[in-house]
Design an enzyme around this catalytic site. Structure first.
Site, PDB file in Angstrom:
ATOM      1  N   VAL A   1       0.899  -1.165   0.000  1.00 46.60           N
ATOM      2  CA  VAL A   1       0.000   0.000   0.000  1.00 46.60           C
ATOM      3  C   VAL A   1       0.931   1.207   0.000  1.00 46.60           C
ATOM      4  O   VAL A   1       1.578   1.504   0.993  1.00 46.60           O
ATOM      5  CB  VAL A   1      -0.941   0.003   1.222  1.00 46.60           C
ATOM      6  CG1 VAL A   1      -1.787   1.268   1.225  1.00 46.60           C
ATOM      7  CG2 VAL A   1      -1.839  -1.238   1.211  1.00 46.60           C
ATOM      8  N   PRO A   2       1.038   1.888  -1.137  1.00 52.50           N
ATOM      9  CA  PRO A   2       2.163   2.795  -1.407  1.00 52.50           C
ATOM     10  C   PRO A   2       2.064   4.187  -0.778  1.00 52.50           C
ATOM     11  O   PRO A   2       1.992   5.198  -1.476  1.00 52.50           O
ATOM     12  CB  PRO A   2       2.142   2.881  -2.928  1.00 52.50           C
ATOM     13  CG  PRO A   2       0.692   2.769  -3.271  1.00 52.50           C
ATOM     14  CD  PRO A   2       0.140   1.774  -2.280  1.00 52.50           C
ATOM     15  N   CYS A   3       2.102   4.257   0.550  1.00 57.51           N
ATOM     16  CA  CYS A   3       2.048   5.574   1.184  1.00 57.51           C
ATOM     17  C   CYS A   3       3.303   6.391   0.879  1.00 57.51           C
ATOM     18  O   CYS A   3       3.306   7.606   1.081  1.00 57.51           O
ATOM     19  CB  CYS A   3       1.776   5.461   2.676  1.00 57.51           C
ATOM     20  SG  CYS A   3       2.945   4.474   3.591  1.00 57.51           S
ATOM     21  N   HIS A   4       4.345   5.741   0.347  1.00 53.03           N
ATOM     22  CA  HIS A   4       5.528   6.501  -0.072  1.00 53.03           C
ATOM     23  C   HIS A   4       5.204   7.431  -1.247  1.00 53.03           C
ATOM     24  O   HIS A   4       5.955   8.362  -1.517  1.00 53.03           O
ATOM     25  CB  HIS A   4       6.696   5.563  -0.431  1.00 53.03           C
ATOM     26  CG  HIS A   4       6.421   4.660  -1.581  1.00 53.03           C
ATOM     27  ND1 HIS A   4       5.775   3.442  -1.430  1.00 53.03           N
ATOM     28  CD2 HIS A   4       6.697   4.779  -2.903  1.00 53.03           C
ATOM     29  CE1 HIS A   4       5.678   2.855  -2.613  1.00 53.03           C
ATOM     30  NE2 HIS A   4       6.224   3.650  -3.527  1.00 53.03           N
TER      31      HIS A   4
END
Length: 170
Positions: free
Chosen positions: A130-133
């Site tokens: 889950v790409p919170c970056h």
């Protein structure tokens, strides 16, 4: 009362070690850790999810995977957090970035709710998958990341079509 078995491992990557945990329903945690080993358990489907996540993360870091297909177990996540994380996961693809305010607007909330969105992202238990970056401040600057800003920058550089910085030494 039923208890759910969680399988876990520590997976070494170029960015650091990751604790990967999964239930029979999917991933429950991908987080950076200082640990170098985790006790191996054999829970069947959960174990398969753990190994598949490690394989897909390795492919992603090698630049040959853009999307993750390993399932995520959203149980134990609040409804608000799950909505934020699922929206981010579905709507912000490889090489794209967004902001906290944009996520709020996509949810039909005022951009002033950006802090609430940031709180949900800070509770993201499934980093990288889950790409919170990919979430930046409204001005485009890097903001907090559980793996540290150097790792966030490295992940964004990995996905950038313009700049491919080496990940070694992070």
């Amino acid at each position: 009362m039923t208890t759910m078995t969680i399988d876990r491992t520590v997976h070494a990557t170029r960015l650091g070690n990751l604790t990967i945990e999964a239930s029979d329903f999917g991933l429950t945690r991908v987080a950076f850790t200082e640990d170098t080993a985790a006790p191996a358990t054999d829970t069947g489907i959960g174990r398969a999810h753990v190994f598949e996540a490690g394989r897909q993360i390795d492919e992603y870091l090698a630049g040959v995977r853009r999307d993750f297909t390993v399932p995520i177990d959203w149980s134990g996540v609040s409804a608000f957090d799950a909505t934020v994380l699922q929206l981010l996961h579905a709507a912000t693809g490889y090489g794209e970035t967004t902001s906290y305010g944009v996520i709020a607007q996509r949810m039909g909330r005022p951009s002033a709710d950006a802090r609430k969105i940031g709180g949900a992202l800070a509770r993201n238990r499934v980093l990288i998958i889950v790409p919170c970056h990919r979430v930046l401040a409204a001005d485009g600057s890097l903001t907090g990341y559980a793996g540290g800003l150097a790792v966030k920058r490295a992940l964004l550089d990995l996905e950038s079509p313009d700049i491919r910085l080496p990940l070694d030494g992070i």
